[in-house]
Design a protein around this motif. Structure first.
Motif, PDB file in Angstrom:
ATOM      1  N   ASN A  87     -23.590  31.630  96.842  1.00 38.07           N
ATOM      2  CA  ASN A  87     -23.453  31.416  95.400  1.00 38.07           C
ATOM      3  C   ASN A  87     -22.949  30.015  95.079  1.00 38.07           C
ATOM      4  OD1 ASN A  87     -24.283  34.053  94.913  1.00 38.07           O
ATOM      5  ND2 ASN A  87     -22.199  34.859  94.859  1.00 38.07           N
ATOM      6  N   ARG A  88     -21.949  29.576  95.816  1.00 36.45           N
ATOM      7  CA  ARG A  88     -21.398  28.243  95.568  1.00 36.45           C
ATOM      8  C   ARG A  88     -22.407  27.159  95.925  1.00 36.45           C
ATOM      9  NH1 ARG A  88     -15.380  28.361  95.155  1.00 36.45           N
ATOM     10  NH2 ARG A  88     -15.412  26.176  95.783  1.00 36.45           N
ATOM     11  N   ALA A  89     -23.213  27.406  96.930  1.00 28.59           N
ATOM     12  CA  ALA A  89     -24.259  26.450  97.293  1.00 28.59           C
ATOM     13  C   ALA A  89     -25.276  26.321  96.163  1.00 28.59           C
ATOM     14  CB  ALA A  89     -24.947  26.876  98.584  1.00 28.59           C
ATOM     15  N   ARG A  90     -25.601  27.422  95.523  1.00 25.27           N
ATOM     16  CA  ARG A  90     -26.534  27.379  94.387  1.00 25.27           C
ATOM     17  C   ARG A  90     -25.949  26.596  93.220  1.00 25.27           C
ATOM     18  NH1 ARG A  90     -28.853  33.689  94.454  1.00 25.27           N
ATOM     19  NH2 ARG A  90     -29.883  33.501  96.504  1.00 25.27           N
ATOM     20  N   VAL A  91     -24.656  26.763  93.001  1.00 28.44           N
ATOM     21  CA  VAL A  91     -23.991  26.006  91.929  1.00 28.44           C
ATOM     22  C   VAL A  91     -24.000  24.515  92.253  1.00 28.44           C
ATOM     23  CG1 VAL A  91     -21.789  25.612  90.764  1.00 28.44           C
ATOM     24  CG2 VAL A  91     -22.572  27.951  91.206  1.00 28.44           C
ATOM     25  N   ALA A  92     -23.653  24.163  93.486  1.00 35.40           N
ATOM     26  CA  ALA A  92     -23.642  22.755  93.892  1.00 35.40           C
ATOM     27  C   ALA A  92     -25.017  22.132  93.711  1.00 35.40           C
ATOM     28  CB  ALA A  92     -23.189  22.634  95.347  1.00 35.40           C
ATOM     29  N   ALA A  93     -26.060  22.862  94.117  1.00 32.64           N
ATOM     30  CA  ALA A  93     -27.423  22.342  93.960  1.00 32.64           C
ATOM     31  C   ALA A  93     -27.759  22.125  92.495  1.00 32.64           C
ATOM     32  CB  ALA A  93     -28.420  23.307  94.608  1.00 32.64           C
ATOM     33  N   ALA A  94     -27.350  23.063  91.644  1.00 32.19           N
ATOM     34  CA  ALA A  94     -27.612  22.921  90.210  1.00 32.19           C
ATOM     35  C   ALA A  94     -26.863  21.732  89.620  1.00 32.19           C
ATOM     36  CB  ALA A  94     -27.208  24.198  89.483  1.00 32.19           C
ATOM     37  N   MET A  95     -25.701  21.413  90.189  1.00 32.22           N
ATOM     38  CA  MET A  95     -24.908  20.280  89.713  1.00 32.22           C
ATOM     39  C   MET A  95     -25.343  18.971  90.361  1.00 32.22           C
ATOM     40  SD  MET A  95     -22.880  21.379  87.390  1.00 32.22           S
ATOM     41  CE  MET A  95     -21.887  19.892  87.230  1.00 32.22           C
TER      42      MET A  95
ATOM     43  N   VAL B  18     -24.950  17.999  93.593  1.00 34.80           N
ATOM     44  CA  VAL B  18     -24.025  17.467  94.604  1.00 34.80           C
ATOM     45  C   VAL B  18     -24.149  18.307  95.881  1.00 34.80           C
ATOM     46  CG1 VAL B  18     -22.392  16.613  92.886  1.00 34.80           C
ATOM     47  CG2 VAL B  18     -22.072  18.918  93.843  1.00 34.80           C
ATOM     48  N   PRO B  19     -23.768  17.750  97.041  1.00 37.11           N
ATOM     49  CA  PRO B  19     -23.740  18.550  98.263  1.00 37.11           C
ATOM     50  C   PRO B  19     -22.763  19.712  98.105  1.00 37.11           C
ATOM     51  CG  PRO B  19     -23.519  16.205  98.754  1.00 37.11           C
ATOM     52  CD  PRO B  19     -23.371  16.346  97.274  1.00 37.11           C
ATOM     53  N   GLN B  20     -22.986  20.768  98.866  1.00 36.74           N
ATOM     54  CA  GLN B  20     -22.136  21.949  98.749  1.00 36.74           C
ATOM     55  C   GLN B  20     -20.664  21.614  98.969  1.00 36.74           C
ATOM     56  OE1 GLN B  20     -23.372  25.262 101.151  1.00 36.74           O
ATOM     57  NE2 GLN B  20     -21.555  26.474 100.711  1.00 36.74           N
ATOM     58  N   ASP B  21     -20.375  20.731  99.916  1.00 36.19           N
ATOM     59  CA  ASP B  21     -18.977  20.402 100.196  1.00 36.19           C
ATOM     60  C   ASP B  21     -18.391  19.399  99.204  1.00 36.19           C
ATOM     61  OD1 ASP B  21     -20.414  18.213 101.048  1.00 36.19           O
ATOM     62  OD2 ASP B  21     -19.541  18.137 103.056  1.00 36.19           O
ATOM     63  N   HIS B  22     -19.173  19.033  98.185  1.00 36.09           N
ATOM     64  CA  HIS B  22     -18.666  18.148  97.129  1.00 36.09           C
ATOM     65  C   HIS B  22     -18.483  18.897  95.807  1.00 36.09           C
ATOM     66  CE1 HIS B  22     -19.283  13.854  98.803  1.00 36.09           C
ATOM     67  NE2 HIS B  22     -19.027  14.709  99.786  1.00 36.09           N
ATOM     68  N   LEU B  23     -18.519  20.235  95.884  1.00 37.07           N
ATOM     69  CA  LEU B  23     -18.137  21.068  94.752  1.00 37.07           C
ATOM     70  C   LEU B  23     -16.652  21.372  94.925  1.00 37.07           C
ATOM     71  CD1 LEU B  23     -19.025  22.765  92.241  1.00 37.07           C
ATOM     72  CD2 LEU B  23     -19.390  24.669  93.840  1.00 37.07           C
ATOM     73  N   ALA B  24     -15.812  20.677  94.173  1.00 37.44           N
ATOM     74  CA  ALA B  24     -14.365  20.694  94.415  1.00 37.44           C
ATOM     75  C   ALA B  24     -13.658  21.726  93.547  1.00 37.44           C
ATOM     76  CB  ALA B  24     -13.774  19.314  94.148  1.00 37.44           C
ATOM     77  N   THR B  25     -12.887  22.585  94.202  1.00 39.00           N
ATOM     78  CA  THR B  25     -12.029  23.535  93.510  1.00 39.00           C
ATOM     79  C   THR B  25     -10.648  23.509  94.151  1.00 39.00           C
ATOM     80  OG1 THR B  25     -12.799  25.321  94.968  1.00 39.00           O
ATOM     81  CG2 THR B  25     -13.928  25.083  92.855  1.00 39.00           C
TER      82      THR B  25
ATOM     83  N   ASP C 264     -19.782  11.300  93.015  1.00 40.46           N
ATOM     84  CA  ASP C 264     -20.425  12.123  94.045  1.00 40.46           C
ATOM     85  C   ASP C 264     -19.807  13.506  94.125  1.00 40.46           C
ATOM     86  OD1 ASP C 264     -17.967  11.243  95.000  1.00 40.46           O
ATOM     87  OD2 ASP C 264     -18.640  11.113  97.086  1.00 40.46           O
ATOM     88  N   VAL C 265     -19.004  13.875  93.108  1.00 31.46           N
ATOM     89  CA  VAL C 265     -18.257  15.130  93.140  1.00 31.46           C
ATOM     90  C   VAL C 265     -18.442  15.881  91.824  1.00 31.46           C
ATOM     91  CG1 VAL C 265     -15.923  16.108  93.153  1.00 31.46           C
ATOM     92  CG2 VAL C 265     -16.506  14.277  94.739  1.00 31.46           C
ATOM     93  N   ALA C 266     -18.518  17.207  91.916  1.00 29.96           N
ATOM     94  CA  ALA C 266     -18.412  18.060  90.738  1.00 29.96           C
ATOM     95  C   ALA C 266     -17.099  18.819  90.841  1.00 29.96           C
ATOM     96  CB  ALA C 266     -19.580  19.033  90.664  1.00 29.96           C
ATOM     97  N   VAL C 267     -16.254  18.727  89.827  1.00 33.24           N
ATOM     98  CA  VAL C 267     -14.994  19.473  89.825  1.00 33.24           C
ATOM     99  C   VAL C 267     -15.223  20.777  89.068  1.00 33.24           C
ATOM    100  CG1 VAL C 267     -13.472  17.498  90.109  1.00 33.24           C
ATOM    101  CG2 VAL C 267     -14.190  18.156  87.809  1.00 33.24           C
TER     102      VAL C 267
END
Length: 254
Positions: free
Chosen positions: A51-59, A61-68, A103-106
């Protein structure tokens, strides 16, 4: 299985990439059916990662650049600067994330609390804030705005995403009394409900705090409690006797 994400956006933040993701389009099942992005839920970890990978792709950014961060209903805010370890931030106890990185989505996770996305596109600063009643009265909104200004933001706009509405948020008299002891001006955010108990206007309170901080702000006007097809809700899950609940995600990037 539906795999198309539903992403709510707002014109106030049209100059930046952002999204309030509903539960639609996720890989989870059962109580978590849909886009559950809560690592601390009892959902299958691999489904949460999908799920988080899908969100990162939509944003974008790479999956590991979806910051929480590890949300704890605090007024603590983390600023993610160039060179900072994004993975390490995940375990920091905080409820706001600010960045100037492109390069990051928060992002923040919610299930009735307010997800607040903030931006000053000209200054190149964005932020995500998790503000339940405890965090909001504790100052997390103001702390997020202050952190943005400390890295150059001057003209901040903010949108409160899907959250529990006043018509669904019954509280006790003690809650209201304690809340007003902290903020006497909050009386106008309580009204009488059908059971004779106070009903609290969380997004109204959030908007007041944002605007008092000098931020142009709006609420998306989506109620998490009243729309189970689109949103997870902690209160709804509790009243239905469920053992856990999914977490929605809201993200923003430059």
């Amino acid at each position: 299985m539906q795999t198309t994400l539903e992403i709510l956006t707002h014109p106030l933040l049209s100059d930046v990439k952002h999204g309030f993701f509903t539960r639609k389009g996720g890989a989870s099942s059962g109580l978590f059916a849909g886009l559950n992005c809560g690592r601390r839920s009892t959902d299958q970890a691999d489904m949460v990662q999908v799920n988080r990978a899908r969100v990162a792709a939509a944003m974008g950014v790479p999956q590991d650049h979806l910051a929480t961060v590890k949300q704890v209903h605090s007024a603590t805010v983390v600023t993610l600067a160039d060179g900072d370890d994004i993975a390490a931030v995940r375990d920091v106890q905080a409820d706001g994330l600010v960045t100037t990185r492109r390069d990051v989505a928060v992002a923040v996770l919610t299930a009735d609390c307010q997800p607040i996305l903030l931006a000053d596109p000209q200054a190149g600063v964005v932020a995500a804030c998790h503000a339940g009643w405890r965090g909001a009265i504790g100052g997390v909104i103001e702390a997020t705005v202050d952190a943005m200004r400390s890295v150059g933001a001057t003209c901040i706009k903010a949108v409160i995403g899907p959250t529990i509405s006043q018509q669904a948020y019954e509280v006790g008299d003690e809650f209201m009394d304690n809340f007003m002891a902290e903020d006497p001006d909050a009386e106008r955010f309580f009204s009488g409900g059908p059971q004779g108990k106070p009903m609290f206007d969380l997004p109204g309170f959030g908007l007041m705090r944002l605007r008092d901080a000098g931020v142009e702000a709006e609420w998306s006007r989506h109620c998490t409690y009243s729309d189970p097809q689109r949103f997870f809700s902690y209160r709804r899950a509790t009243l239905e006797g469920q053992v856990d609940y999914g977490r929605l995600i809201s993200a923003i990037s430059l």
